[in-house]
Design an enzyme around this catalytic site. Structure first.
Site, PDB file in Angstrom:
ATOM      1  N   TYR A 154       4.409   6.584 -15.854  1.00  0.00           N
ATOM      2  CA  TYR A 154       5.698   6.030 -16.244  1.00  0.00           C
ATOM      3  C   TYR A 154       6.229   5.831 -17.691  1.00  0.00           C
ATOM      4  CZ  TYR A 154       7.191   4.727 -11.438  1.00  0.00           C
ATOM      5  OH  TYR A 154       7.446   4.939 -10.051  1.00  0.00           O
ATOM      6  N   ASP A 173       0.579   5.112  -6.865  1.00  0.00           N
ATOM      7  CA  ASP A 173       1.717   5.976  -5.777  1.00  0.00           C
ATOM      8  C   ASP A 173       1.030   6.713  -4.723  1.00  0.00           C
ATOM      9  OD1 ASP A 173       4.044   7.085  -5.402  1.00  0.00           O
ATOM     10  OD2 ASP A 173       4.230   8.548  -7.184  1.00  0.00           O
TER      11      ASP A 173
END
Length: 430
Positions: A157, A319
């Site tokens: 990220y 994720d």
């Protein structure tokens, strides 16, 4: 000029001495979302309001404040994420949102990621459990009862990328070749490679692990598994593992027992003594801190789910894990999520699926993900009675087999209902 009109009778949630102070009439911002967002938000807000009304006999009431992001913000104000939306989420601390589209043509790469990073919500909280009757591809989905703490601001990220063939790519490779020739030599095809770098910090790791351990203590969870790929990436994911163990041993010596402690005792006194020490520690109610390599963890959550309780991991691993686990208990359609900064109290709860534009305005999709994210929100606020009522209502609704199309097509004898009608069923079971 502000586009927001706060409700006249509500009061903001505040944080005092690290504790969330929730009035009986809190103002909570919401973003309805894009695509199917309006449909699932209309269903969700009715269920949340009904759960609060039923649980507190009218003594508590949420005052909703619409804020804007995504397609609706772009249409109305020619911006994908207005500053005042971010400010409202920060000022009112707790908010909820539907799925948001990804802007086309540059600018913000992901609105979801942008909001998380602007508000420094470093925990992506993903509880995963099975509801009786939900279709599942595994034999024993009821064994899945896990909570994932996914680091939300680092790893990919915050990744830095250089496109293959670009001037920046060539410059970076030349610097690498000049100053780090051994590392440069590992790149097999430098001329045709895109390059990516990911940061993992001690500070970022420690605040995630601290939050996960506190969650275990508050919710009486038995173990915390650190999931990593430290066998390959020793100075990022391996450091994540090292820093996690070190924090548990340093800050929670009386509340935790770790595999590292077991190994030390095993080396000094033998396996039998180490096993005895661990058994005594767990009998005292200590939390077992352990770790698993990411690829092995992805196997074992499928084959041995009962071995996992709370999981702490970096962004990309989280994720994969959260979506894989969602598939085991019925799919992303009922997977809830929250993004939280436990230090500031700021939290945004959200549907974890995409916008599904082909189903927009058809009153068709399952609103479960956003409704259960609302349940997480109520629980975070300390309104546990309303949160428990929603869980019981979800159990009842699914057991009655009055479900949306995604479940109905997989359940024998099911009665397919619309998105709005599924909200009616939930309210009936409240």
């Amino acid at each position: 000029m502000s586009h927001l009109t706060p409700p006249p009778y509500g009061t903001a949630i505040t944080l005092q001495n690290g504790k969330l102070m929730v009035p009986d009439n809190p103002i909570i911002p919401f973003i309805e979302g894009d695509g199917t967002g309006p449909d699932i938000w209309r269903a969700t807000v009715r269920v949340l309001d009904a759960a609060v009304a039923c649980s507190y006999a009218g003594q508590r009431k949420i005052h909703w404040l619409e804020v804007y992001a995504g397609g609706k913000a772009h249409r109305l104000f020619n911006t994908w994420l207005p500053d005042e939306t971010v400010t409202a989420c920060s000022d009112y601390l707790v908010s909820i949102k539907g799925p948001l589209t990804t802007p086309i043509g540059g600018g913000i790469r992901s609105l979801n990621v942008a909001l998380r990073q602007m508000l420094d919500m470093y925990v992506c909280l993903r509880p995963v459990r099975w509801f009786q009757g939900v279709p599942s591809p595994v034999k024993n989905p009821g064994a899945v009862d896990m909570v994932i703490f996914r680091e939300n601001t680092e790893d990919i990220y915050a990744g830095i990328e250089f496109e293959q063939g670009s001037a920046d790519n060539k410059l970076f490779l030349s610097l690498l070749q000049e100053h780090f020739p051994e590392q440069y030599a590992k790149i097999r095809f430098p001329e045709s490679s895109g390059i990516g770098i990911k940061p993992v910090s001690q500070e970022g790791t420690e605040r995630l692990i601290r939050s996960a351990i506190e969650y275990c203590l508050i919710n009486q969870r038995k173990s915390l598994t650190i999931v990593h790929k430290g066998n390959i990436m020793k100075f990022t994911e391996g450091a994540f593992r090292h820093w996690a163990y070190a924090l548990a041993e340093r800050e929670y010596p009386q509340q935790t027992y770790s595999w590292l402690q077991w190994e030390k005792t095993c080396q000094l006194e033998g396996e039998s003594a180490a096993n005895k020490e661990q058994a005594e520690a767990l009998a005292q109610g200590r939390i077992l801190i352990k770790d698993a390599i990411a690829d092995i963890a992805l196997q074992q959550v499928l084959t041995r789910p009962e071995d996992f309780d709370v999981i702490a991991t970096l962004n990309l691993n989280g994720d994969y894990l959260s979506d894989a686990l969602a598939a085991q208990v019925g799919g992303i359609g009922i997977a809830p999520g929250g993004n939280i900064n436990y230090q500031t109290g700021t939290a945004v709860f959200e549907a974890t699926h995409g916008t599904a534009p082909k189903y927009a305005d058809l009153d068709k999709v399952n609103p479960g993900s956003l409704i259960l994210s609302g349940e997480m929100m109520l629980r975070y606020m300390g309104w546990t009675e309303a949160a428990d009522a929603i869980i019981k209502a979800m159990d009842g609704a699914i057991a009655s087999k009055r479900v949306t199309y995604d479940f109905a097509r997989l359940m024998e004898g099911a009665n397919e209902v619309k998105c709005s009608e599924f909200a009616n069923v939930l309210i009936e079971f409240l």
